[in-house]
Write an enzyme that holds these catalytic residues in place. Structure first.
Site, PDB file in Angstrom:
ATOM      1  N   LYS A  55      14.422  11.873  -4.864  1.00 16.50           N
ATOM      2  CA  LYS A  55      13.256  10.932  -5.704  1.00 16.50           C
ATOM      3  C   LYS A  55      13.572  11.903  -7.459  1.00 16.50           C
ATOM      4  O   LYS A  55      14.435  13.162  -7.221  1.00 16.50           O
ATOM      5  CB  LYS A  55      12.271  12.267  -5.586  1.00 16.50           C
ATOM      6  CG  LYS A  55      10.596  11.591  -6.048  1.00 16.50           C
ATOM      7  CD  LYS A  55       9.898  10.493  -5.038  1.00 16.50           C
ATOM      8  CE  LYS A  55       8.613  10.437  -5.507  1.00 16.50           C
ATOM      9  NZ  LYS A  55       8.066   9.291  -4.577  1.00 16.50           N
ATOM     10  N   GLY A  65      -9.195   9.180  -4.620  1.00 14.83           N
ATOM     11  CA  GLY A  65      -8.596   9.246  -5.289  1.00 14.83           C
ATOM     12  C   GLY A  65      -8.058   7.145  -5.343  1.00 14.83           C
ATOM     13  O   GLY A  65      -7.827   6.932  -4.350  1.00 14.83           O
ATOM     14  N   VAL A  66      -8.555   6.521  -6.722  1.00 13.10           N
ATOM     15  CA  VAL A  66      -9.171   5.447  -6.317  1.00 13.10           C
ATOM     16  C   VAL A  66      -7.971   4.709  -7.961  1.00 13.10           C
ATOM     17  O   VAL A  66      -8.615   3.655  -7.868  1.00 13.10           O
ATOM     18  CB  VAL A  66     -10.412   4.935  -6.043  1.00 13.10           C
ATOM     19  CG1 VAL A  66     -11.041   5.005  -4.907  1.00 13.10           C
ATOM     20  CG2 VAL A  66     -11.048   5.398  -7.297  1.00 13.10           C
ATOM     21  N   GLY A  67      -6.707   5.002  -6.892  1.00 13.18           N
ATOM     22  CA  GLY A  67      -5.856   3.902  -8.615  1.00 13.18           C
ATOM     23  C   GLY A  67      -4.714   2.655  -7.531  1.00 13.18           C
ATOM     24  O   GLY A  67      -6.120   2.548  -7.203  1.00 13.18           O
ATOM     25  N   LYS A  68      -4.146   2.791  -7.753  1.00 13.42           N
ATOM     26  CA  LYS A  68      -3.421   2.168  -7.531  1.00 13.42           C
ATOM     27  C   LYS A  68      -3.008   1.310  -5.943  1.00 13.42           C
ATOM     28  O   LYS A  68      -2.927   0.475  -5.431  1.00 13.42           O
ATOM     29  CB  LYS A  68      -1.467   2.819  -7.855  1.00 13.42           C
ATOM     30  CG  LYS A  68      -1.470   1.987  -9.159  1.00 13.42           C
ATOM     31  CD  LYS A  68      -0.015   1.702  -9.522  1.00 13.42           C
ATOM     32  CE  LYS A  68       0.950   3.130  -9.634  1.00 13.42           C
ATOM     33  NZ  LYS A  68       2.281   3.260  -9.827  1.00 13.42           N
ATOM     34  N   VAL A  69      -3.355   2.820  -5.249  1.00 12.15           N
ATOM     35  CA  VAL A  69      -3.343   2.791  -3.739  1.00 12.15           C
ATOM     36  C   VAL A  69      -4.855   2.620  -3.440  1.00 12.15           C
ATOM     37  O   VAL A  69      -4.923   1.721  -2.509  1.00 12.15           O
ATOM     38  CB  VAL A  69      -2.507   3.653  -3.078  1.00 12.15           C
ATOM     39  CG1 VAL A  69      -2.971   4.003  -1.344  1.00 12.15           C
ATOM     40  CG2 VAL A  69      -1.140   3.943  -2.989  1.00 12.15           C
ATOM     41  N   GLY A  70      -5.303   3.805  -3.646  1.00 10.51           N
ATOM     42  CA  GLY A  70      -6.608   4.149  -2.863  1.00 10.51           C
ATOM     43  C   GLY A  70      -7.754   2.304  -3.116  1.00 10.51           C
ATOM     44  O   GLY A  70      -8.507   2.573  -2.151  1.00 10.51           O
TER      45      GLY A  70
END
Length: 356
Positions: A79, A179-184
């Site tokens: 990472k 969390g409703v970004g790229k994944v959510g």
């Protein structure tokens, strides 16, 4: 201050990257290459201090090694973190300087997107390094890895539903997505298609507005902290890690934890607290491996259907983790680590056989 050698004692290599002219300050952590080159995303984030950035890189790289092992990939775990605000600090010069450091590792580390970086950023990094995936489709990449991450979490959630309620269907279940970004946001789409009711929260008002526009039937909860105690069957952490603390476990009303965030547990002991509370925890590095599977497929030449088939196996892997936990009297988190370490040790042992 403790020694950086002590901090990274379990890791093969930790690289500190600095280019004052572009402002680059980055850390690349390689946990293991026993199964193959260490693959892991580049997180561009504002950290409170350098120690926090190092701790994040070390924890995330370890999780990536376990994620790749459980996903059946011939890849190790690594990472990278870039210290700064991607909205103001990112530049072509900085990303290309970072790419030079990736290239200096000669293929021991393969980078991709993570929080704060995007396929277009990887295209710039790739101008200096060959070992870059998660690139834009115009450059032969798979694009946003959130697509397959969300699908994999959904498959893991279906495995949890099968274990608790005897059916993989989430119809009629209430899922709280933090969390409703790229994944959510993509996970919400899968849940609604399967007939679930969704509650959602995010610290970013723009993300919530975008979600409401796309899915007005979703119930918006203003404060993500309130979502933890909301009446739901499943709680799905899809933002940054460490959200599940002792206090959070005491407030949870959900019977399942299954989400896309990395390192969801504030510390390993939370795994035991969840089990004692009767809450089924789907280990994050098992269920959120879809993004890794997606970008790893680029190494062979990306084929979306092949990657989706591989990501669908997260359902079976999640089931296997629960079965191993039962058989050996472990928590799911401990069982997932056992599954990963056994594969790393078993396949890694073969690397000692010299090939002509």
């Amino acid at each position: 201050m403790s020694s950086v050698f002590d901090a990274g004692a379990e890791h093969e290599q930790v690289v500190f990257c600095s280019d004052p002219t572009s402002g680059l300050r980055a850390i690349i952590a390689i946990y293991s290459t026993a199964l193959g080159p260490a693959l892991g995303g580049t997180r561009f984030h504002t950290y409170p201090d350098e120690s926090a950035a190092l701790a994040d890189a070390l924890a995330l790289s370890r999780a990536m090694a376990y994620k790749a092992a459980c996903a059946g990939l011939d890849l190790g775990g690594g990472k990278a973190v870039i210290i700064g605000d991607p909205a103001t600090d990112s530049s072509e010069a900085l990303l290309r300087a970072y790419g030079r450091f990736v290239a200096s590792l000669g293929g021991r580390y393969i980078t991709a997107c993570d929080v704060g970086t995007y396929p277009t950023d990887m295209d710039i990094v790739a101008r200096e390094a060959r070992w870059v995936v998660g690139r834009s489709p115009t450059h032969g990449g798979s694009g946003d890895s959130g697509v397959m991450t969300a699908y994999g979490v959904f498959e893991g959630m279906r495995a949890c539903a099968t274990r608790l309620w005897g059916s993989p269907s989430l119809e009629g279940r209430t899922v709280a997505v933090s969390g409703v970004g790229k994944v959510g946001a993509r996970l919400v789409g899968h849940l609604l298609e399967d007939g679930a009711k969704v509650l959602a929260a995010d610290v970013n008002p723009a993300a919530l507005a975008h979600l409401h526009e796309a899915h007005p039937e979703v119930e918006i909860v203003a404060d993500p902290d309130e979502l933890i105690g909301a009446p739901a069957d499943i709680y799905s952490p899809c933002a940054l890690g460490g959200a599940l603390t002792e206090a959070a476990v005491g407030r949870l009303r959900a019977r399942v934890i299954c989400g896309g965030a990395n390192n969801q547990l504030a510390h390993p002991g939370i795994d035991k607290l969840l089990a004692e509370a009767g809450i089924l925890y789907a280990p994050d590095f098992v269920v959120n491996a879809g993004g890794l599977i997606q970008v790893a497929d680029e190494i062979e030449g990306y084929r979306a259907e092949r990657a989706r088939v591989a990501a669908s196996r997260i359902f079976t892997t999640t089931h296997d983790v629960f079965e191993l936990a039962d058989a050996e009297g472990q928590t799911p988190g401990a069982a997932a680590v056992t599954l990963a370490e056994r594969r790393i040790a078993g396949i890694g042992r073969l690397r000692r056989i010299l090939l002509p």
